[in-house]
Design a protein around this motif. Sequence first.
Motif, mmCIF file in Angstrom:
data_model
loop_
_atom_site.group_PDB
_atom_site.id
_atom_site.type_symbol
_atom_site.label_atom_id
_atom_site.label_comp_id
_atom_site.label_asym_id
_atom_site.label_seq_id
_atom_site.Cartn_x
_atom_site.Cartn_y
_atom_site.Cartn_z
ATOM 1 N N PRO A 38 0.808 -1.218 0.000
ATOM 2 C CA PRO A 38 0.000 0.000 0.000
ATOM 3 C C PRO A 38 0.841 1.266 0.000
ATOM 4 C CG PRO A 38 -0.432 -1.349 1.958
ATOM 5 C CD PRO A 38 0.720 -1.942 1.264
ATOM 6 N N ASP A 39 0.250 2.319 -0.519
ATOM 7 C CA ASP A 39 0.875 3.642 -0.482
ATOM 8 C C ASP A 39 0.697 4.228 0.920
ATOM 9 O OD1 ASP A 39 -2.047 3.753 -1.609
ATOM 10 O OD2 ASP A 39 -1.685 5.585 -0.470
ATOM 11 N N SER A 232 -5.415 1.734 0.559
ATOM 12 C CA SER A 232 -5.056 0.312 0.696
ATOM 13 C C SER A 232 -5.736 -0.566 -0.338
ATOM 14 C CB SER A 232 -5.400 -0.244 2.076
ATOM 15 O OG SER A 232 -4.760 0.482 3.063
ATOM 16 N N ILE A 280 -3.970 -2.485 -5.427
ATOM 17 C CA ILE A 280 -2.959 -2.949 -4.476
ATOM 18 C C ILE A 280 -3.181 -4.437 -4.238
ATOM 19 C CG2 ILE A 280 -2.086 -2.720 -2.119
ATOM 20 C CD1 ILE A 280 -3.186 0.343 -2.690
#
Lengths: 600, 312
Positions: A38-39, A232, A280
């Motif tokens: 995730p970022d 997410s 993701i």
Amino acid sequence: MRNLLPVLLRCVLLLSLGPLALTAQADPKVLRVLFEAPDSGFDGALNVNWYSAKVTEMIFERLLTYDYMARPAKLVPGTAEAMPEVSDGGKVYVFHVRKGIYFTPDPAFKGKRRELTAADYIYSFERILDPQNHSPLINFLAGKIVGLDAQAAQAQKSGHFDYDAPVAGLKALDRYTLRIELTAPDYNFPYVMAMPSGMGAVAREAIEAYPRQTNMHPVGTGPYMLAQYVPSSRIMLAKNPDFRSLTWDFAAGDGPNDAQVVKDMQGKRLPQIDRIEISIVQEEQSRWLAFADKQMDMDFLPQLAAPKVMEGDHLKPEYAGEGIRLDRAVDPGITYTFFNMTDPVVGGYGKDKIALRRAIAMSYDIKQEIALIRNGQAVPAQMAIPPGVAGYDPQYRSSIPYDPDLANRLLDYFGYKRGADGWRTMPDGKPLVISIAREPAAIYTEMAELWQRGLDKIGIHAEFPVSNFQDHQEAALGCKLMMWNSAWNADYPDGENFLQQLYGPNARQGNMACYQSPAFDALYKQAMALPPGPERYALYAKMNRQMEADTVWLVETVRVRNWVTQPWVLGFKKHPILNAEWLYMDVKMRDVKTRDVAAH
Amino acid sequence: MTAYIVRRLWQMVPTMAGVILMVFILFNWVGGDPAYILAGKMSNAAQIANIRHQLGIDQPYYVQLWIFLKQIVTFDFGASWSTGESVAHILETRIGPSLMVMLPMTILETLIAIALALGVAFVRGSLTDRAVMVACTVGMSISILVYMIVFQYWFAFKWGWFPVQGWGDSFGENLFRYAPLPILIGLAVSVAPTLRLFRSFVLDEVGQDYVRTARAKGVSERRLVWVHVLRNAAIPIITYVMSNLPGLLIGVFLLENFFSVPGIGREVIQAVDRSDFPVVKAVTVYVAAATMIFNLLTDLLYQAVDPRVQLK
């Protein structure tokens, strides 16, 4: 049965989706990509998450960027009209920002078009030093710009950064001209200005309009803007309709696919892709199957999938036959294990301690790591600077080979005797036990087993304490960790980015080996005073030799990433520094009848 | 009844205090310092100190604990330390996908297990009973990881019955398209042990005198099963099901991760990895509260199911 179930499910789905499902994906060109983790949101100044950086790179623009095709990586103007004017021996940089670049529309601008100016870069750089933002990029600017650190120190005291107060080293000479004065010459400063993460321009109004929510509301001038964000899970970028005219105009290099890339892309207006849909997907099997099932357009092969999909350096015929393309790129980074030079067991600069470290290093079989743990998807690193980074010397060979016999003789010579139990002791007879820190992930367990096998051969007893990254990092920065496997990927393509981790004054920050060598430090200072070129790079090689002579790091591998793209994806060539290449790519229209393929 | 409920609610206060204290101690003891993650690749002591100051983790422990208590009382856990997203928004958006997988799974698991348990318990020792028990043992011996890998490869990738992974935008799309495969895998794993447990509950009742008496009085087998036996076996079944319900709020991490379901389980694991204390705190407190509330509801249900139960 095989065909009935999907039909039934589809019927249910169509009923539930209504007209949306019946809408054919008509005109928009969509690129569907995967993130394996995730970022952390999209305020470039606040985080250095690699996945976030791929997105922020599309939204925010730097003064300088990189030539997409040139290797080694080459700087070119970004929002600047040209490369900076450099004066005062590399201390003063003047950038001219292009006129007519606009931020994407946002309520923060109250309905007016907002043009990018030099002042936006001043504000953006100041944000990185603002203590409230605790930016992970602070080291790239701290101590470098005249007056900026004093401003930050004042903010630390008062709890408020005064963005209206002038900073001597950051001046907007006019609306579009930015003058940056450094505290000392720094020939790598243009690389800092081109860093894909965090050096892009933000508008002060847009930042102040979303206090503490800037990670969720990125507003930039780049080719894409954030259209949908489900943290997410999913990120959707839409083409910025107001993006300035930019044309794909690069020369082919000597890469195997370069000619095709140029043929597919030359002369096209950028960006070509209308929408980038990012999913993701963390599990390796899910990622590979999603790609193989054509749910995704590009990804890099998980290491586990590589042996199933590749034969040597090429795709297996069944995949190549489908038109899938492979771009095999060497990471601009290294993996290495460091020794703590202040540790009472392995640290120190005496010959006996150097011999101990060297023997330990010579017991680790890097080729086995590559073959068994990395499934062949890495090459042995010869020096602390990886290929593709200025200062890398392809002729350079490490003087620390894998040689347990020689390691044993070295230990015998320096008095590390074997006891009755087969384990060696220190020359003074005290027990010799080394500790190699590791994290819980499976790959570190496998590496610990490989270390154990090598150390057994030379009679050194080892422990492998397991803890999380944070605890190891804390101990390493306090010079309290004996040994730890680490990795470093280039922030910019100059060897200094790697060697600064061995520079004495950087101990207790990046220099986790806490290495203090007057000889190394003198070479480092000498190199920093020189402009990029052969003279400087020769000093980099000497610094590598000095590090090897003291055996501070065992440089281990340079990892290889195998990027795969579907046949309809055009223009992809992995760039060593840019995080995402989507701006320079295109997709051919697919025959997509429903959301089946486009959906995640 | 009201007095009983009020007393039980009061009893939750010390339990919750214990949970709060344990979470706080565990996080500070083994949770890792988030400052080292947020600081990036190059950091020094001053930067770490600044981050700790900004996050408030340089405050004395009693101050941090006081802030934690205030957050619980106000239902405001602030924002995630790693992404800046508000914790309320994280819970609000991630619990839905988890429930969409977990709720149908729990309902189906319970119904299937009850039906099969009643079926096999009355033919105890027969070939059918033994075949079902063998199947249960085999099913329980296989790891969920194997189910996930095999089902995803064959049912989704090879045969195309389901999408390989993913999550969509609409309720219908998610429930009918993306959730079925994770639910199926969840059932493959959970039905076997639940069935064995429920079978033992039913068997305990089948041997009771009241069953023999009812048979002697000529009560039909159907009425015996559905009215007499099921009603008496309901109390342990309710206990089991209700005790599992708080788990719905934390999802199934493995399934969510494998099939890219943006649920709360995946979020919690990420929060633990990143030492994201606000998220960990909120989820822990809400799950503890839910557990206590479901326990209370279980006791209330006992009385509804069996009038002999007296709540005091």
